[in-house]
Design a protein around this motif. Structure first.
Motif, PDB file in Angstrom:
ATOM      1  N   ARG A   7       0.787  -1.286   0.011  1.00  0.00           N
ATOM      2  CA  ARG A   7       0.145   0.097  -0.063  1.00  0.00           C
ATOM      3  C   ARG A   7       0.845   1.116   0.020  1.00  0.00           C
ATOM      4  O   ARG A   7       1.942   1.229   0.408  1.00  0.00           O
ATOM      5  CB  ARG A   7      -0.989  -0.143   1.204  1.00  0.00           C
ATOM      6  N   PHE A   8       0.456   2.426  -0.766  1.00  0.00           N
ATOM      7  CA  PHE A   8       1.197   3.497  -0.769  1.00  0.00           C
ATOM      8  C   PHE A   8       0.301   4.679  -0.279  1.00  0.00           C
ATOM      9  O   PHE A   8      -0.963   4.896  -0.577  1.00  0.00           O
ATOM     10  CB  PHE A   8       1.443   3.701  -2.222  1.00  0.00           C
ATOM     11  N   GLY A   9       0.652   5.436   0.525  1.00  0.00           N
ATOM     12  CA  GLY A   9       0.260   6.628   1.099  1.00  0.00           C
ATOM     13  C   GLY A   9       0.925   7.644   0.943  1.00  0.00           C
ATOM     14  O   GLY A   9       2.207   7.902   0.454  1.00  0.00           O
ATOM     15  N   VAL A  10       0.348   9.115   1.137  1.00  0.00           N
ATOM     16  CA  VAL A  10       1.104  10.360   0.916  1.00  0.00           C
ATOM     17  C   VAL A  10       0.727  11.149   2.327  1.00  0.00           C
ATOM     18  O   VAL A  10      -0.288  11.035   2.804  1.00  0.00           O
ATOM     19  CB  VAL A  10       0.722  10.930  -0.194  1.00  0.00           C
ATOM     20  N   TRP A  11       1.922  12.009   2.603  1.00  0.00           N
ATOM     21  CA  TRP A  11       1.623  12.724   3.835  1.00  0.00           C
ATOM     22  C   TRP A  11       1.141  14.012   3.266  1.00  0.00           C
ATOM     23  O   TRP A  11       1.328  14.815   2.266  1.00  0.00           O
ATOM     24  CB  TRP A  11       3.226  13.318   4.332  1.00  0.00           C
ATOM     25  N   ALA A  12      -0.421  14.476   4.243  1.00  0.00           N
ATOM     26  CA  ALA A  12      -0.499  15.636   3.569  1.00  0.00           C
ATOM     27  C   ALA A  12       0.246  16.807   4.170  1.00  0.00           C
ATOM     28  O   ALA A  12       0.678  16.763   5.231  1.00  0.00           O
ATOM     29  CB  ALA A  12      -2.146  15.705   4.396  1.00  0.00           C
ATOM     30  N   PRO A  13       0.272  17.950   3.336  1.00  0.00           N
ATOM     31  CA  PRO A  13       1.200  19.129   3.508  1.00  0.00           C
ATOM     32  C   PRO A  13       0.507  20.025   4.591  1.00  0.00           C
ATOM     33  O   PRO A  13       0.244  21.094   4.329  1.00  0.00           O
ATOM     34  CB  PRO A  13       1.156  19.730   2.147  1.00  0.00           C
ATOM     35  N   THR A  50      -3.565   8.180   3.361  1.00  0.00           N
ATOM     36  CA  THR A  50      -3.275   9.807   3.735  1.00  0.00           C
ATOM     37  C   THR A  50      -2.996   9.954   5.237  1.00  0.00           C
ATOM     38  O   THR A  50      -3.611   9.346   5.923  1.00  0.00           O
ATOM     39  CB  THR A  50      -3.687  10.944   3.103  1.00  0.00           C
ATOM     40  N   LEU A  51      -1.786  10.523   5.676  1.00  0.00           N
ATOM     41  CA  LEU A  51      -1.623  10.998   6.940  1.00  0.00           C
ATOM     42  C   LEU A  51      -1.678  12.071   7.162  1.00  0.00           C
ATOM     43  O   LEU A  51      -0.998  12.988   6.502  1.00  0.00           O
ATOM     44  CB  LEU A  51      -0.237  10.077   7.338  1.00  0.00           C
ATOM     45  N   ILE A  52      -2.311  12.653   8.256  1.00  0.00           N
ATOM     46  CA  ILE A  52      -2.534  14.120   8.527  1.00  0.00           C
ATOM     47  C   ILE A  52      -1.934  14.259   9.984  1.00  0.00           C
ATOM     48  O   ILE A  52      -2.387  13.851  10.920  1.00  0.00           O
ATOM     49  CB  ILE A  52      -4.024  14.339   8.507  1.00  0.00           C
ATOM     50  N   ALA A  53      -0.877  14.745   9.812  1.00  0.00           N
ATOM     51  CA  ALA A  53       0.058  15.050  11.026  1.00  0.00           C
ATOM     52  C   ALA A  53      -0.679  16.094  11.994  1.00  0.00           C
ATOM     53  O   ALA A  53      -1.492  17.014  11.543  1.00  0.00           O
ATOM     54  CB  ALA A  53       1.244  15.346  10.805  1.00  0.00           C
ATOM     55  N   GLN A  54      -0.367  16.022  13.270  1.00  0.00           N
ATOM     56  CA  GLN A  54      -1.289  16.694  14.327  1.00  0.00           C
ATOM     57  C   GLN A  54      -0.147  17.801  14.875  1.00  0.00           C
ATOM     58  O   GLN A  54       0.857  17.216  15.773  1.00  0.00           O
ATOM     59  CB  GLN A  54      -2.046  16.114  15.305  1.00  0.00           C
ATOM     60  N   GLY A 236       4.686  -0.036   8.880  1.00  0.00           N
ATOM     61  CA  GLY A 236       4.496   0.972   7.731  1.00  0.00           C
ATOM     62  C   GLY A 236       5.892   1.569   7.762  1.00  0.00           C
ATOM     63  O   GLY A 236       6.676   1.471   8.940  1.00  0.00           O
ATOM     64  N   LEU A 237       6.114   2.337   6.802  1.00  0.00           N
ATOM     65  CA  LEU A 237       7.619   3.075   6.744  1.00  0.00           C
ATOM     66  C   LEU A 237       7.199   4.297   6.210  1.00  0.00           C
ATOM     67  O   LEU A 237       6.820   4.911   5.029  1.00  0.00           O
ATOM     68  CB  LEU A 237       8.447   2.266   5.882  1.00  0.00           C
ATOM     69  N   SER A 238       7.924   5.466   6.768  1.00  0.00           N
ATOM     70  CA  SER A 238       7.888   6.975   6.300  1.00  0.00           C
ATOM     71  C   SER A 238       9.164   6.979   5.173  1.00  0.00           C
ATOM     72  O   SER A 238      10.201   6.514   5.735  1.00  0.00           O
ATOM     73  CB  SER A 238       7.919   7.781   7.322  1.00  0.00           C
ATOM     74  N   ALA A 239       9.009   7.601   4.109  1.00  0.00           N
ATOM     75  CA  ALA A 239      10.325   7.969   3.337  1.00  0.00           C
ATOM     76  C   ALA A 239       9.919   8.852   2.430  1.00  0.00           C
ATOM     77  O   ALA A 239       8.829   9.288   1.949  1.00  0.00           O
ATOM     78  CB  ALA A 239      10.377   6.511   2.164  1.00  0.00           C
ATOM     79  N   PHE A 240      11.158   9.596   1.831  1.00  0.00           N
ATOM     80  CA  PHE A 240      10.926  10.789   1.016  1.00  0.00           C
ATOM     81  C   PHE A 240      11.501  10.176  -0.408  1.00  0.00           C
ATOM     82  O   PHE A 240      12.489   9.432  -0.484  1.00  0.00           O
ATOM     83  CB  PHE A 240      11.858  12.123   1.484  1.00  0.00           C
ATOM     84  N   PHE A 323       3.670   2.190   2.667  1.00  0.00           N
ATOM     85  CA  PHE A 323       4.913   3.177   2.601  1.00  0.00           C
ATOM     86  C   PHE A 323       4.245   4.600   2.423  1.00  0.00           C
ATOM     87  O   PHE A 323       3.514   4.916   1.600  1.00  0.00           O
ATOM     88  CB  PHE A 323       5.413   3.077   1.284  1.00  0.00           C
ATOM     89  N   MET A 324       4.480   5.335   3.571  1.00  0.00           N
ATOM     90  CA  MET A 324       3.776   6.510   3.684  1.00  0.00           C
ATOM     91  C   MET A 324       4.756   7.807   3.098  1.00  0.00           C
ATOM     92  O   MET A 324       5.760   7.895   3.521  1.00  0.00           O
ATOM     93  CB  MET A 324       3.358   6.830   5.113  1.00  0.00           C
ATOM     94  N   LEU A 325       4.422   8.347   1.944  1.00  0.00           N
ATOM     95  CA  LEU A 325       5.501   9.010   1.190  1.00  0.00           C
ATOM     96  C   LEU A 325       5.512  10.310   1.200  1.00  0.00           C
ATOM     97  O   LEU A 325       4.502  10.990   1.375  1.00  0.00           O
ATOM     98  CB  LEU A 325       5.574   8.341  -0.311  1.00  0.00           C
ATOM     99  N   GLN A 326       6.805  10.846   1.012  1.00  0.00           N
ATOM    100  CA  GLN A 326       6.785  12.367   1.032  1.00  0.00           C
ATOM    101  C   GLN A 326       7.426  12.871  -0.524  1.00  0.00           C
ATOM    102  O   GLN A 326       8.229  12.132  -1.034  1.00  0.00           O
ATOM    103  CB  GLN A 326       7.596  12.982   1.886  1.00  0.00           C
ATOM    104  N   PHE A 327       7.079  13.706  -1.178  1.00  0.00           N
ATOM    105  CA  PHE A 327       7.511  14.444  -2.271  1.00  0.00           C
ATOM    106  C   PHE A 327       7.669  15.804  -2.302  1.00  0.00           C
ATOM    107  O   PHE A 327       6.883  16.574  -1.529  1.00  0.00           O
ATOM    108  CB  PHE A 327       6.674  13.954  -3.474  1.00  0.00           C
ATOM    109  N   GLN A 328       8.639  16.348  -3.235  1.00  0.00           N
ATOM    110  CA  GLN A 328       8.627  17.867  -3.533  1.00  0.00           C
ATOM    111  C   GLN A 328       9.311  18.055  -4.807  1.00  0.00           C
ATOM    112  O   GLN A 328      10.496  17.635  -5.091  1.00  0.00           O
ATOM    113  CB  GLN A 328       9.446  18.302  -2.559  1.00  0.00           C
ATOM    114  N   PRO A 329       8.834  18.897  -5.728  1.00  0.00           N
ATOM    115  CA  PRO A 329       7.188  19.302  -5.432  1.00  0.00           C
ATOM    116  C   PRO A 329       6.136  18.253  -5.396  1.00  0.00           C
ATOM    117  O   PRO A 329       6.284  17.266  -6.097  1.00  0.00           O
ATOM    118  CB  PRO A 329       7.200  20.209  -6.803  1.00  0.00           C
TER     119      PRO A 329
END
Length: 357
Positions: A7-13, A50-54, A236-240, A323-329
């Motif tokens: 499974r793939f997720g994305v960190w909300a900005p 999606t993960l919404i950090a607090q 789960g794993l966080s990764a950029f 995999f909870m993923l980060q990207f930029q842009p």
């Protein structure tokens, strides 16, 4: 190998870019409108979560915008139809009875797609300035363990009487209970010994911060070996991610972000001063030069499309499911990953499952 599908997720900005705040390709933007658009795009692209950090105040710089997690999660639950919505929670900010009721409501709005991510706080001013106080590291985890035990039981529909060190709950039950499953899922972050004990006893999924494969495999082996009731723990794993046609192109993009991140030195100094030095996440992040938060590029998902896909398969073989993923842009790279990496790993996983079944 994990027997669960990838499974793939994305960190909300929720508080702007994850890699560098001075990036002309991604100006600072942490509004509800942008977060809504991004999660809807992620769902349309096929992301699973999606993960919404607090944070109540921005952890990098207090005069910058900060999205509120739980009201946003409720709105997203109503606007989406498939993607899992994970809302982070810091126990000191909400009484467990109130939070359990909120979690059940969002679970029912989403029709069984909600989860909470228990984190035990590292940003001292957020609690100190509110007059709540910032307890010692192990005391925060003891509080969190009692707190989540109450939330889990109430969210399961149990009529609860509990008297402990921190809470006195008498003959309490929440209705309606979960209409779709036993209760919302519980994710737990943190890698200290108290965190490992907490997730083994009360979590469904352990979120591990981005780091090399061998370190991740050792963490999984350690926690998976601990006694627990119920279903096996998932991971789960966080990764950029920085993925390009070639390894060289990916490294060039990596170096661009590393250079931009240097401009954030004053902001990072504030964050270090506000952080509990006992937090293992911060200790891990200081071991290597990387971009992104929660381990960032330390997980090694930087390279050609084939390189990144191969590394994902290796982590999956070690036990990582999500995999909870980060990207930029963010928007363009999230789309690139979906177009280039999804077919390389999700297609293979489907074929493997078919061959076994």
């Amino acid at each position: 190998m994990s027997t669960n599908p990838l499974r793939f997720g994305v960190w909300a900005p929720v508080h702007g870019p994850r890699a560098a705040h001075q990036d002309p390709e991604e100006p600072y933007h942490a509004s509800w409108e942008r977060n809504k658009a991004l999660v809807l795009q992620a769902e349309a692209l096929g992301y699973d979560s999606t993960l919404i950090a607090q944070h109540t105040i921005n952890p990098h710089q207090e005069d910058l915008d900060q999205l509120e997690t739980w009201s946003s999660a409720a709105a997203l639950a109503a606007l989406t139809s498939r993607i899992e919505i994970i809302a982070a929670i810091k126990p000191y900010l909400f009484h467990p009875v109130v939070l359990a009721k909120m979690a059940l409501q969002i679970e029912n709005i989403s029709r069984g797609r909600f989860a909470l991510n228990l984190v035990n706080a590292w940003n001292k001013p957020e609690l100190e300035k509110a007059g709540i106080g910032f307890a010692e590291h192990d005391d925060r985890y003891a509080y969190g363990k009692e707190w989540i035990s109450i939330v889990a039981r109430l969210a399961s529909g149990e009529r609860l009487t509990h008297k402990g060190e921190n809470f006195d709950v008498r003959d309490y039950a929440l209705r309606p209970k979960d209409l779709y499953r036993a209760r919302p899922a519980i994710y737990v972050g943190g890698e200290s010994e108290p965190a490992r004990e907490l997730v083994a006893s009360h979590g469904d999924v352990w979120f591990i911060n981005g780091q090399p494969l061998a370190d991740v495999a050792a963490l999984i082996a350690n926690v998976a070996s601990r006694p627990r009731a119920g279903a096996p723990l998932r991971f789960g794993l966080s990764a950029f991610v920085i993925a390009r046609e070639t390894d060289a192109e990916a490294e060039q993009a990596h170096q661009r972000l590393l250079a931009l991140a240097l401009q954030d030195a004053p902001m990072k100094a504030i964050q270090r001063a506000n952080t509990d030095p006992k937090v293992v996440m911060m200790q891990t992040m200081q071991k290597s030069s990387r971009v992104g938060t929660n381990g960032g590029t330390a997980a090694g998902l930087v390279g050609s499309y084939d390189t990144v896909a191969a590394r994902i398969r290796e982590f999956h073989a070690a036990g990582i499911e999500l995999f909870m993923l980060q990207f930029q842009p963010l928007e363009s790279e999230m789309q690139r990953f979906a177009e280039q990496i999804f077919p390389r790993v999700k297609g293979e996983a489907a074929l493997l499952k078919a061959s076994r079944g």
